[in-house]
Design an enzyme around this catalytic site. Structure first.
Site, PDB file in Angstrom:
ATOM      1  CB  CYS A 111       7.775 -13.898 -41.576  1.00 38.02           C
ATOM      2  SG  CYS A 111       6.354 -13.549 -40.560  1.00 38.02           S
ATOM      3  CG  HIS A 249       7.120 -11.684 -45.499  1.00 36.65           C
ATOM      4  ND1 HIS A 249       6.439 -12.872 -45.434  1.00 36.65           N
ATOM      5  CD2 HIS A 249       6.826 -11.024 -44.350  1.00 36.65           C
ATOM      6  CE1 HIS A 249       5.778 -12.935 -44.300  1.00 36.65           C
ATOM      7  NE2 HIS A 249       5.983 -11.821 -43.618  1.00 36.65           N
ATOM      8  CG  ASN A 279       2.420 -12.307 -42.617  1.00 38.77           C
ATOM      9  OD1 ASN A 279       3.052 -13.293 -43.011  1.00 38.77           O
ATOM     10  ND2 ASN A 279       2.927 -11.440 -41.755  1.00 38.77           N
TER      11      ASN A 279
HETATM   12  O1  UT7 Z   1       5.538 -10.610 -40.309  1.00 40.05           O
HETATM   13  C1  UT7 Z   1       5.516  -9.586 -39.347  1.00 40.05           C
HETATM   14  C2  UT7 Z   1       4.102  -9.144 -39.170  1.00 40.05           C
HETATM   15  N1  UT7 Z   1       3.932  -7.788 -38.776  1.00 40.05           N
HETATM   16  C3  UT7 Z   1       3.533  -6.828 -39.625  1.00 40.05           C
HETATM   17  O2  UT7 Z   1       3.462  -7.021 -40.770  1.00 40.05           O
HETATM   18  C4  UT7 Z   1       3.162  -5.496 -39.032  1.00 40.05           C
HETATM   19  C5  UT7 Z   1       3.459  -4.334 -39.904  1.00 40.05           C
HETATM   20  N2  UT7 Z   1       2.530  -3.258 -39.600  1.00 40.05           N
HETATM   21  C6  UT7 Z   1       1.418  -3.078 -40.316  1.00 40.05           C
HETATM   22  O3  UT7 Z   1       1.181  -3.774 -41.272  1.00 40.05           O
HETATM   23  C7  UT7 Z   1       0.492  -1.937 -39.929  1.00 40.05           C
HETATM   24  O4  UT7 Z   1       1.127  -1.156 -38.942  1.00 40.05           O
HETATM   25  C8  UT7 Z   1      -0.882  -2.438 -39.425  1.00 40.05           C
HETATM   26  C9  UT7 Z   1      -1.671  -2.998 -40.581  1.00 40.05           C
HETATM   27  C10 UT7 Z   1      -0.689  -3.506 -38.360  1.00 40.05           C
HETATM   28  C11 UT7 Z   1      -1.675  -1.280 -38.831  1.00 40.05           C
HETATM   29  O5  UT7 Z   1      -1.808  -0.237 -39.780  1.00 40.05           O
HETATM   30  P1  UT7 Z   1      -1.554   1.274 -39.348  1.00 40.05           P
HETATM   31  O6  UT7 Z   1      -1.864   2.110 -40.513  1.00 40.05           O
HETATM   32  O7  UT7 Z   1      -0.185   1.357 -38.746  1.00 40.05           O
HETATM   33  O8  UT7 Z   1      -2.692   1.498 -38.272  1.00 40.05           O
HETATM   34  P2  UT7 Z   1      -2.528   1.917 -36.736  1.00 40.05           P
HETATM   35  O9  UT7 Z   1      -1.878   0.809 -35.968  1.00 40.05           O
HETATM   36  O10 UT7 Z   1      -1.908   3.262 -36.688  1.00 40.05           O
HETATM   37  O11 UT7 Z   1      -4.025   2.015 -36.303  1.00 40.05           O
HETATM   38  C12 UT7 Z   1      -4.863   3.031 -36.794  1.00 40.05           C
HETATM   39  C13 UT7 Z   1      -6.223   2.886 -36.168  1.00 40.05           C
HETATM   40  C14 UT7 Z   1      -6.201   2.747 -34.661  1.00 40.05           C
HETATM   41  O12 UT7 Z   1      -7.306   3.451 -34.132  1.00 40.05           O
HETATM   42  P3  UT7 Z   1      -7.112   4.896 -33.484  1.00 40.05           P
HETATM   43  O13 UT7 Z   1      -6.147   4.710 -32.356  1.00 40.05           O
HETATM   44  O14 UT7 Z   1      -6.557   5.757 -34.593  1.00 40.05           O
HETATM   45  O15 UT7 Z   1      -8.502   5.255 -33.044  1.00 40.05           O
HETATM   46  C15 UT7 Z   1      -6.387   1.267 -34.435  1.00 40.05           C
HETATM   47  O16 UT7 Z   1      -6.991   0.974 -33.199  1.00 40.05           O
HETATM   48  O17 UT7 Z   1      -6.866   1.690 -36.667  1.00 40.05           O
HETATM   49  C16 UT7 Z   1      -7.321   0.917 -35.556  1.00 40.05           C
HETATM   50  N3  UT7 Z   1      -7.267  -0.487 -35.932  1.00 40.05           N
HETATM   51  C17 UT7 Z   1      -8.284  -1.112 -36.571  1.00 40.05           C
HETATM   52  N4  UT7 Z   1      -9.476  -0.667 -36.981  1.00 40.05           N
HETATM   53  C18 UT7 Z   1     -10.271  -1.549 -37.615  1.00 40.05           C
HETATM   54  C19 UT7 Z   1      -6.271  -1.368 -35.735  1.00 40.05           C
HETATM   55  N5  UT7 Z   1      -6.605  -2.576 -36.252  1.00 40.05           N
HETATM   56  C20 UT7 Z   1      -7.854  -2.430 -36.762  1.00 40.05           C
HETATM   57  C21 UT7 Z   1      -8.737  -3.303 -37.428  1.00 40.05           C
HETATM   58  N6  UT7 Z   1      -9.924  -2.828 -37.846  1.00 40.05           N
HETATM   59  N7  UT7 Z   1      -8.429  -4.597 -37.683  1.00 40.05           N
END
Ligand code: UT7
Length: 372
Positions: A111, A249, A279
């Site tokens: 990125c 970014h 992104n």
């Molecule tokens: O350029 C590098 C790119 N990488 C990034 O930018 C990653 C940076 N990280 C993030 O932006 C965030 O960590 C995410 C957006 C990826 C995830 O957000 P979060 O608040 O950290 O959510 P989480 O991973 O803790 O997930 C929370 C819940 C989970 O369910 P449970 O285990 O609590 O039941 C996930 O399974 O949300 C669930 N989940 C979703 N639900 C609906 C994960 N993705 C999705 C989705 N739709 N697309």
């Protein structure tokens, strides 16, 4: 002292738009989750190759700077989703814009590829290797996306933008930058299925699975960008109050919010595109930069902070002094061919092409790579 002013800019956004509602048709996700966790509402899916987007963006940037391809002596193509490895993609852009005397290279830091490329081009201009450069940030992620993984499929989009750099005695362009790589966290983001490690094991290129530790990436990205931003401001003797515009970014609205608030900069100073494009990896910062000019947010002489991170985990923050001109000298008539399919149909085609069962075995057990 020689500087490298940004004198031209141009973007090329593929028109087909994939909404959160589209994603919810084949993934267990919904608009409320995506908007509240990421700030994203839609992203683009390209119907053309990355190089075609790059050519249009480069032509627009050249027109904006009022120069011809023949005057360009350096092209750097920043991307991690190259159409092909050999020959490099920059040489394809070179042919299409008639930059017959240019040196051309591709640069991949995921990125951050555009910003690392901006540093490389600026250094080459400062040392007299080049006088006029085109720096491109482009990404065609849709063919490499694991569309069945909701953890990543909702986050990314395709796009491209380019800038022209020209040697000047005026204190413009990059004033300072911090570059780094949190390599101990490199395992947090890996696209399995891109590269010889996988093709050697019978995996069809692009048949991917993503290792993606979202929470760890989030934490390290915020820490890394805050540290880099503070370091570059200190190095250049400026304070957060001196910053006129932040073009960061855009991986997640919450990441941007955390970075600017911890850096002591109000959100009103931030150029946001995450809601409409998601992104776009290397394309994110240059597209936001081009749109800050289109929307009149870039003022003559503005001091611009550009923090970014990417797989690696590469991190950086650049301080750029904008010049007097905030409008294009001319407009290019270059256009993409019309799109015939919807973004959702294109994604469904990509999903249908993937033969996950036959190739899965080759995606894992890469002992040497996985130990690093
Ligand atoms: O350029 C590098 C790119 N990488 C990034 O930018 C990653 C940076 N990280 C993030 O932006 C965030 O960590 C995410 C957006 C990826 C995830 O957000 P979060 O608040 O950290 O959510 P989480 O991973 O803790 O997930 C929370 C819940 C989970 O369910 P449970 O285990 O609590 O039941 C996930 O399974 O949300 C669930 N989940 C979703 N639900 C609906 C994960 N993705 C999705 C989705 N739709 N697309």
């Amino acid at each position: 002292m020689t500087y490298a002013a940004i004198t031209g800019w141009g973007k090329c956004m593929p028109p087909a738009t994939l909404t959160n509602e589209d994603l919810s048709k084949f993934l267990d996700t919904n608009d409320e989750w995506i908007v509240s966790r990421t700030g994203m509402k839609e992203r683009r899916v390209s119907h053309v190759s990355a190089t075609e987007m790059a050519v249009i963006a480069a032509k627009r940037a050249l027109a904006c700077a009022g120069i011809e391809g023949g005057q360009v002596d350096l092209i750097i193509y920043g991307s991690c989703s190259n159409d092909e490895q050999v020959p490099n993609c920059a040489s394809g852009v070179q042919v299409a814009i008639g930059a017959t005397k240019a040196a051309s290279m591709d640069l991949n830091t995921a990125c951050t590829s555009f910003l690392y490329s901006l540093t490389a081009a600026t250094a080459m201009i400062r040392t007299g290797v080049a006088k006029t450069a085109i720096v491109i940030g482009v990404e065609l992620i849709s063919p490499f996306m694991d569309w069945d993984n909701r953890n990543v499929a909702v986050l990314f989009g395709d796009g491209c933008a380019a800038v022209v750099l020209q040697a000047t005695d005026k204190q413009e362009g990059i004033l300072g930058e911090e570059l780094g790589c949190l390599a101990d966290a490199r395992q947090t983001l890996r696209v399995r299925g891109m590269g010889t490690a996988y093709t050697n094991r019978g995996v069809t290129s692009g048949d991917t699975e993503w290792d993606f530790d979202g929470q760890e990436i989030f934490k390290r990205a915020v820490q890394g960008m805050v540290q880099a931003s503070q370091a570059v401001m200190k190095k250049c003797g400026v304070t957060p109050d001196d910053i006129d515009l932040v073009v960061p970014h855009q991986a997640n609205l919450r990441i941007i919010d955390a970075v600017v608030s911890r850096s002591g900069i109000p959100m009103e100073k931030v150029m946001l595109t995450v809601q409409r494009y998601g992104n776009m990896s290397a394309a994110t910062v240059p597209v936001a930069l081009a749109e800050s000019l289109e929307e009149g947010r870039m003022k003559p002489g503005a001091l611009v902070l550009m923090p970014a991170f990417g797989a690696g985990l590469t991190v950086c923050a650049h301080l750029v002094r904008w010049g007097d001109r905030v409008t294009p000298l001319a407009l290019s008539d270059a256009e993409l061919p019309p799109v015939k399919k919807s973004a959702l149909d294109m994604v469904q085609d990509i999903r249908a092409r993937k033969h996950r069962d036959t190739s899965k075995a080759g995606l894992h057990g890469l002992t040497f790579i996985e130990q690093m």
